[in-house]
Design a protein around this motif. Sequence first.
Motif, PDB file in Angstrom:
ATOM      1  N   CYS A   5      21.309 -59.202  -0.536  1.00  0.00           N
ATOM      2  CA  CYS A   5      21.051 -58.382   0.648  1.00  0.00           C
ATOM      3  C   CYS A   5      20.411 -59.212   1.753  1.00  0.00           C
ATOM      4  O   CYS A   5      20.850 -59.189   2.902  1.00  0.00           O
ATOM      5  CB  CYS A   5      20.161 -57.205   0.272  1.00  0.00           C
ATOM      6  SG  CYS A   5      19.708 -56.136   1.668  1.00  0.00           S
ATOM      7  N   GLU A  18      14.420 -57.884   9.378  1.00  0.00           N
ATOM      8  CA  GLU A  18      14.122 -57.314   8.061  1.00  0.00           C
ATOM      9  C   GLU A  18      15.397 -56.741   7.459  1.00  0.00           C
ATOM     10  O   GLU A  18      16.065 -55.910   8.071  1.00  0.00           O
ATOM     11  CB  GLU A  18      13.062 -56.216   8.170  1.00  0.00           C
ATOM     12  CG  GLU A  18      11.676 -56.744   8.481  1.00  0.00           C
ATOM     13  CD  GLU A  18      10.618 -55.668   8.298  1.00  0.00           C
ATOM     14  OE1 GLU A  18      10.753 -54.859   7.357  1.00  0.00           O
ATOM     15  OE2 GLU A  18       9.682 -55.621   9.097  1.00  0.00           O
ATOM     16  N   ALA A  19      15.736 -57.190   6.258  1.00  0.00           N
ATOM     17  CA  ALA A  19      16.894 -56.677   5.524  1.00  0.00           C
ATOM     18  C   ALA A  19      16.548 -56.706   4.044  1.00  0.00           C
ATOM     19  O   ALA A  19      16.323 -57.771   3.481  1.00  0.00           O
ATOM     20  CB  ALA A  19      18.137 -57.526   5.820  1.00  0.00           C
ATOM     21  N   TYR A  20      16.481 -55.553   3.433  1.00  0.00           N
ATOM     22  CA  TYR A  20      16.093 -55.502   2.027  1.00  0.00           C
ATOM     23  C   TYR A  20      16.656 -54.230   1.393  1.00  0.00           C
ATOM     24  O   TYR A  20      17.036 -53.276   2.089  1.00  0.00           O
ATOM     25  CB  TYR A  20      14.562 -55.500   1.889  1.00  0.00           C
ATOM     26  CG  TYR A  20      13.867 -54.383   2.611  1.00  0.00           C
ATOM     27  CD1 TYR A  20      13.545 -53.193   1.967  1.00  0.00           C
ATOM     28  CD2 TYR A  20      13.523 -54.509   3.961  1.00  0.00           C
ATOM     29  CE1 TYR A  20      12.897 -52.166   2.626  1.00  0.00           C
ATOM     30  CE2 TYR A  20      12.886 -53.480   4.641  1.00  0.00           C
ATOM     31  CZ  TYR A  20      12.571 -52.321   3.977  1.00  0.00           C
ATOM     32  OH  TYR A  20      11.938 -51.302   4.647  1.00  0.00           O
ATOM     33  N   CYS A  21      16.730 -54.226   0.067  1.00  0.00           N
ATOM     34  CA  CYS A  21      17.181 -53.029  -0.648  1.00  0.00           C
ATOM     35  C   CYS A  21      16.147 -52.672  -1.713  1.00  0.00           C
ATOM     36  O   CYS A  21      15.444 -53.538  -2.228  1.00  0.00           O
ATOM     37  CB  CYS A  21      18.559 -53.229  -1.262  1.00  0.00           C
ATOM     38  SG  CYS A  21      18.654 -54.504  -2.526  1.00  0.00           S
ATOM     39  N   SER A  33      18.447 -47.804  -1.799  1.00  0.00           N
ATOM     40  CA  SER A  33      18.482 -47.804  -0.336  1.00  0.00           C
ATOM     41  C   SER A  33      18.603 -49.222   0.186  1.00  0.00           C
ATOM     42  O   SER A  33      18.017 -50.153  -0.365  1.00  0.00           O
ATOM     43  CB  SER A  33      17.214 -47.157   0.235  1.00  0.00           C
ATOM     44  OG  SER A  33      16.060 -47.889  -0.150  1.00  0.00           O
ATOM     45  N   ASN A  35      17.934 -51.215   3.664  1.00  0.00           N
ATOM     46  CA  ASN A  35      17.192 -51.026   4.915  1.00  0.00           C
ATOM     47  C   ASN A  35      17.350 -52.242   5.809  1.00  0.00           C
ATOM     48  O   ASN A  35      17.142 -53.382   5.366  1.00  0.00           O
ATOM     49  CB  ASN A  35      15.710 -50.798   4.619  1.00  0.00           C
ATOM     50  CG  ASN A  35      15.474 -49.662   3.645  1.00  0.00           C
ATOM     51  OD1 ASN A  35      15.337 -48.521   4.032  1.00  0.00           O
ATOM     52  ND2 ASN A  35      15.448 -49.988   2.353  1.00  0.00           N
ATOM     53  N   VAL A  36      17.706 -51.996   7.066  1.00  0.00           N
ATOM     54  CA  VAL A  36      17.871 -53.070   8.037  1.00  0.00           C
ATOM     55  C   VAL A  36      17.249 -52.638   9.358  1.00  0.00           C
ATOM     56  O   VAL A  36      17.494 -51.527   9.831  1.00  0.00           O
ATOM     57  CB  VAL A  36      19.361 -53.413   8.257  1.00  0.00           C
ATOM     58  CG1 VAL A  36      19.493 -54.517   9.309  1.00  0.00           C
ATOM     59  CG2 VAL A  36      20.020 -53.847   6.967  1.00  0.00           C
ATOM     60  N   HIS A  37      16.446 -53.513   9.940  1.00  0.00           N
ATOM     61  CA  HIS A  37      15.876 -53.278  11.265  1.00  0.00           C
ATOM     62  C   HIS A  37      16.634 -54.160  12.257  1.00  0.00           C
ATOM     63  O   HIS A  37      16.430 -55.374  12.314  1.00  0.00           O
ATOM     64  CB  HIS A  37      14.387 -53.617  11.284  1.00  0.00           C
ATOM     65  CG  HIS A  37      13.575 -52.788  10.344  1.00  0.00           C
ATOM     66  ND1 HIS A  37      12.236 -53.012  10.104  1.00  0.00           N
ATOM     67  CD2 HIS A  37      13.901 -51.722   9.582  1.00  0.00           C
ATOM     68  CE1 HIS A  37      11.786 -52.122   9.242  1.00  0.00           C
ATOM     69  NE2 HIS A  37      12.790 -51.336   8.897  1.00  0.00           N
ATOM     70  N   SER A 144      23.055 -41.752   5.477  1.00  0.00           N
ATOM     71  CA  SER A 144      22.835 -42.788   6.490  1.00  0.00           C
ATOM     72  C   SER A 144      21.806 -42.271   7.496  1.00  0.00           C
ATOM     73  O   SER A 144      22.048 -41.274   8.185  1.00  0.00           O
ATOM     74  CB  SER A 144      24.153 -43.122   7.201  1.00  0.00           C
ATOM     75  OG  SER A 144      23.939 -44.100   8.208  1.00  0.00           O
ATOM     76  N   GLN A 146      19.707 -43.269  10.810  1.00  0.00           N
ATOM     77  CA  GLN A 146      19.704 -44.225  11.918  1.00  0.00           C
ATOM     78  C   GLN A 146      18.679 -43.793  12.956  1.00  0.00           C
ATOM     79  O   GLN A 146      18.797 -42.718  13.532  1.00  0.00           O
ATOM     80  CB  GLN A 146      21.104 -44.316  12.536  1.00  0.00           C
ATOM     81  CG  GLN A 146      22.171 -44.741  11.538  1.00  0.00           C
ATOM     82  CD  GLN A 146      23.568 -44.322  11.952  1.00  0.00           C
ATOM     83  OE1 GLN A 146      23.741 -43.521  12.866  1.00  0.00           O
ATOM     84  NE2 GLN A 146      24.569 -44.867  11.288  1.00  0.00           N
TER      85      GLN A 146
END
Length: 211
Positions: A5, A18-21, A33, A35-37, A144, A146
């Motif tokens: 991820c 930030e990119a994490y699951c 989940s 998650n991406v900012h 989803s 957003q």
Amino acid sequence: MSEPCFDILRTQKQLGYEAYCLCHMTHGVVGVSVNVHTQGSKFSVEDASKCLDEFVEEIQEMLDEWSDEDFKSRVSAMVQDLQRPDLTLDEEAERNWAEVLSRYYQFNRVKLEIKALQALTKPEVVEWFKDYFISGSKSFKKLSVQVISCRGKGAEASYPYPHGGSSVDPPAHSKVTLTDAKALEEFRRSLACYPPVHTVAALHTPVPPCS
């Protein structure tokens, strides 16, 4: 999925800082989940949604390409991580107290998870992933969420695209589009409600009297 991820969404696609699951359990329901900012000036909502769908497809391809030895190696690494002893009394207390707060009472959870991991086979994992993660499969469910900045103009019915356009169109696979907190609450109340799942077997175990 955690390492791929970050590598795919953050390093390769540079989708966001930030990119994490995460894997989590909410009222007895297990979910994953991603998650991406993102930065609104670089990526639209459609861009981010497309990248997340492509990421899931890449995970499926990665699973298909694994050899049996690759699979066993990763299972072994997860087992070793679970077998790591608590380093402090706080860690042990928090782990056990979480079982009390959640009312699952699985104080031997680590042993059960290790046993389940060691019984897994690669075909089982591949089939499970396709059933729950690939769009159109029998058990696929996706929420989803957003969050889009209003840029100081207040809440609006439609939000502008960073790269032009009149409004943000929901992805093609979306069934429900909610635009404000009131609509979210109304939608939540319209859903079927199921009682939370709790493991209470431990409560029926006789407790020896104090000496």
